[in-house]
Design a protein around this motif. Sequence first.
Motif, mmCIF file in Angstrom:
data_model
loop_
_atom_site.group_PDB
_atom_site.id
_atom_site.type_symbol
_atom_site.label_atom_id
_atom_site.label_comp_id
_atom_site.label_asym_id
_atom_site.label_seq_id
_atom_site.Cartn_x
_atom_site.Cartn_y
_atom_site.Cartn_z
ATOM 1 N N PRO A 57 0.836 -1.203 0.000
ATOM 2 C CA PRO A 57 0.000 0.000 0.000
ATOM 3 C C PRO A 57 0.875 1.259 0.000
ATOM 4 O O PRO A 57 1.953 1.286 0.584
ATOM 5 C CB PRO A 57 -0.804 -0.112 1.297
ATOM 6 N N ARG A 58 0.397 2.265 -0.693
ATOM 7 C CA ARG A 58 1.144 3.516 -0.815
ATOM 8 C C ARG A 58 1.109 4.294 0.491
ATOM 9 O O ARG A 58 0.089 4.359 1.171
ATOM 10 C CB ARG A 58 0.524 4.332 -1.938
ATOM 11 N N ILE A 59 2.208 4.898 0.830
ATOM 12 C CA ILE A 59 2.314 5.696 2.054
ATOM 13 C C ILE A 59 1.688 7.060 1.807
ATOM 14 O O ILE A 59 1.883 7.661 0.750
ATOM 15 C CB ILE A 59 3.788 5.846 2.456
ATOM 16 N N ASP A 60 0.904 7.554 2.780
ATOM 17 C CA ASP A 60 0.256 8.851 2.572
ATOM 18 C C ASP A 60 1.276 9.987 2.653
ATOM 19 O O ASP A 60 2.349 9.860 3.236
ATOM 20 C CB ASP A 60 -0.914 9.052 3.531
ATOM 21 N N MET A 61 0.949 11.085 2.034
ATOM 22 C CA MET A 61 1.866 12.206 1.914
ATOM 23 C C MET A 61 2.192 12.839 3.268
ATOM 24 O O MET A 61 3.262 13.407 3.448
ATOM 25 C CB MET A 61 1.317 13.269 0.953
ATOM 26 N N ARG A 62 1.293 12.721 4.230
ATOM 27 C CA ARG A 62 1.578 13.259 5.568
ATOM 28 C C ARG A 62 2.784 12.532 6.161
ATOM 29 O O ARG A 62 3.670 13.143 6.748
ATOM 30 C CB ARG A 62 0.333 13.084 6.462
ATOM 31 N N LYS A 63 2.825 11.214 5.991
ATOM 32 C CA LYS A 63 3.939 10.439 6.531
ATOM 33 C C LYS A 63 5.231 10.742 5.753
ATOM 34 O O LYS A 63 6.308 10.827 6.326
ATOM 35 C CB LYS A 63 3.635 8.942 6.503
ATOM 36 N N ILE A 64 5.116 10.941 4.449
ATOM 37 C CA ILE A 64 6.287 11.288 3.639
ATOM 38 C C ILE A 64 6.827 12.647 4.068
ATOM 39 O O ILE A 64 8.037 12.837 4.174
ATOM 40 C CB ILE A 64 5.934 11.271 2.140
ATOM 41 N N LYS A 65 5.932 13.570 4.350
ATOM 42 C CA LYS A 65 6.359 14.893 4.827
ATOM 43 C C LYS A 65 7.049 14.755 6.182
ATOM 44 O O LYS A 65 8.042 15.434 6.453
ATOM 45 C CB LYS A 65 5.152 15.830 4.918
ATOM 46 N N ASP A 66 6.571 13.837 7.037
ATOM 47 C CA ASP A 66 7.231 13.573 8.314
ATOM 48 C C ASP A 66 8.630 12.996 8.102
ATOM 49 O O ASP A 66 9.570 13.351 8.814
ATOM 50 C CB ASP A 66 6.400 12.616 9.174
ATOM 51 N N VAL A 67 8.767 12.100 7.120
ATOM 52 C CA VAL A 67 10.084 11.547 6.782
ATOM 53 C C VAL A 67 11.042 12.687 6.442
ATOM 54 O O VAL A 67 12.163 12.757 6.955
ATOM 55 C CB VAL A 67 9.994 10.552 5.595
ATOM 56 N N LEU A 68 10.593 13.582 5.583
ATOM 57 C CA LEU A 68 11.452 14.677 5.148
ATOM 58 C C LEU A 68 11.744 15.654 6.281
ATOM 59 O O LEU A 68 12.852 16.182 6.386
ATOM 60 C CB LEU A 68 10.825 15.384 3.951
ATOM 61 N N ARG A 69 10.770 15.873 7.150
ATOM 62 C CA ARG A 69 11.003 16.746 8.313
ATOM 63 C C ARG A 69 12.066 16.155 9.226
ATOM 64 O O ARG A 69 12.997 16.853 9.646
ATOM 65 C CB ARG A 69 9.706 16.945 9.100
ATOM 66 N N LEU A 70 11.945 14.870 9.502
ATOM 67 C CA LEU A 70 12.902 14.236 10.400
ATOM 68 C C LEU A 70 14.300 14.155 9.788
ATOM 69 O O LEU A 70 15.305 14.210 10.503
ATOM 70 C CB LEU A 70 12.410 12.843 10.793
ATOM 71 N N LYS A 71 14.376 14.034 8.478
ATOM 72 C CA LYS A 71 15.677 13.969 7.818
ATOM 73 C C LYS A 71 16.286 15.354 7.611
ATOM 74 O O LYS A 71 17.430 15.595 7.966
ATOM 75 C CB LYS A 71 15.548 13.243 6.472
ATOM 76 N N LEU A 72 15.515 16.254 7.019
ATOM 77 C CA LEU A 72 16.061 17.547 6.622
ATOM 78 C C LEU A 72 16.132 18.560 7.762
ATOM 79 O O LEU A 72 17.017 19.412 7.772
ATOM 80 C CB LEU A 72 15.229 18.123 5.466
ATOM 81 N N ASP A 73 15.210 18.463 8.703
ATOM 82 C CA ASP A 73 15.182 19.430 9.801
ATOM 83 C C ASP A 73 15.840 18.863 11.061
ATOM 84 O O ASP A 73 16.733 19.476 11.628
ATOM 85 C CB ASP A 73 13.740 19.842 10.086
ATOM 86 N N ALA A 74 15.417 17.665 11.468
ATOM 87 C CA ALA A 74 15.947 17.065 12.692
ATOM 88 C C ALA A 74 17.258 16.313 12.458
ATOM 89 O O ALA A 74 17.960 15.991 13.419
ATOM 90 C CB ALA A 74 14.913 16.123 13.304
ATOM 91 N N ARG A 75 17.570 16.027 11.192
ATOM 92 C CA ARG A 75 18.817 15.343 10.804
ATOM 93 C C ARG A 75 18.989 13.974 11.466
ATOM 94 O O ARG A 75 20.084 13.598 11.884
ATOM 95 C CB ARG A 75 20.022 16.220 11.072
ATOM 96 N N LEU A 76 17.886 13.231 11.553
ATOM 97 C CA LEU A 76 17.959 11.876 12.087
ATOM 98 C C LEU A 76 18.469 10.922 11.015
ATOM 99 O O LEU A 76 18.380 11.201 9.814
ATOM 100 C CB LEU A 76 16.577 11.420 12.560
ATOM 101 N N SER A 77 18.957 9.765 11.458
ATOM 102 C CA SER A 77 19.405 8.745 10.513
ATOM 103 C C SER A 77 18.187 8.060 9.898
ATOM 104 O O SER A 77 17.069 8.140 10.421
ATOM 105 C CB SER A 77 20.274 7.706 11.225
ATOM 106 N N HIS A 78 18.422 7.368 8.808
ATOM 107 C CA HIS A 78 17.324 6.642 8.159
ATOM 108 C C HIS A 78 16.759 5.587 9.106
ATOM 109 O O HIS A 78 15.539 5.367 9.134
ATOM 110 C CB HIS A 78 17.813 5.986 6.870
ATOM 111 N N GLU A 79 17.616 4.956 9.872
ATOM 112 C CA GLU A 79 17.168 3.936 10.822
ATOM 113 C C GLU A 79 16.286 4.549 11.916
ATOM 114 O O GLU A 79 15.246 3.984 12.275
ATOM 115 C CB GLU A 79 18.382 3.245 11.441
ATOM 116 N N GLN A 80 16.669 5.703 12.425
ATOM 117 C CA GLN A 80 15.876 6.380 13.458
ATOM 118 C C GLN A 80 14.517 6.818 12.906
ATOM 119 O O GLN A 80 13.494 6.687 13.581
ATOM 120 C CB GLN A 80 16.632 7.594 14.002
ATOM 121 N N ILE A 81 14.514 7.330 11.683
ATOM 122 C CA ILE A 81 13.263 7.773 11.062
ATOM 123 C C ILE A 81 12.340 6.585 10.839
ATOM 124 O O ILE A 81 11.145 6.646 11.139
ATOM 125 C CB ILE A 81 13.543 8.507 9.736
ATOM 126 N N ALA A 82 12.895 5.493 10.334
ATOM 127 C CA ALA A 82 12.097 4.294 10.074
ATOM 128 C C ALA A 82 11.462 3.777 11.367
ATOM 129 O O ALA A 82 10.276 3.433 11.392
ATOM 130 C CB ALA A 82 12.971 3.216 9.430
#
Length: 95
Positions: free
Chosen positions: A4-29
């Motif tokens: 199933p496709r991930i909703d855009m709200r969750k994708i925006k959260d992924v980008l927030r955690l990566k680009l703003d909070a600078r978390l690792s991919h493992e932490q974001i997942a």
Amino acid sequence: MPAPRIDMRKIKDVLRLKLDARLSHEQIAAALGISKGVVTKYVGLAAAAGLDWSTVQDCDETALERQLLVSPKNPRGHLQPDFGRLVIPPKKKRT
């Protein structure tokens, strides 16, 4: 059956955690309950689209989807050869 496709709200959260909070991919997942591969996919799409957090933050979900998921018209930057016109010469028989 495709996942199933991930909703855009969750994708925006992924980008927030990566680009703003600078978390690792493992932490974001772990934080969002998705795979590291999904995190990598959307972070890569954002990088390819040239998006930073200030741009993502100002986008609504529809605009973000358009920027991330619409493929460019000519992604390779060159024309594909016309394979119908290419001919491979037959091998010569040895006598």
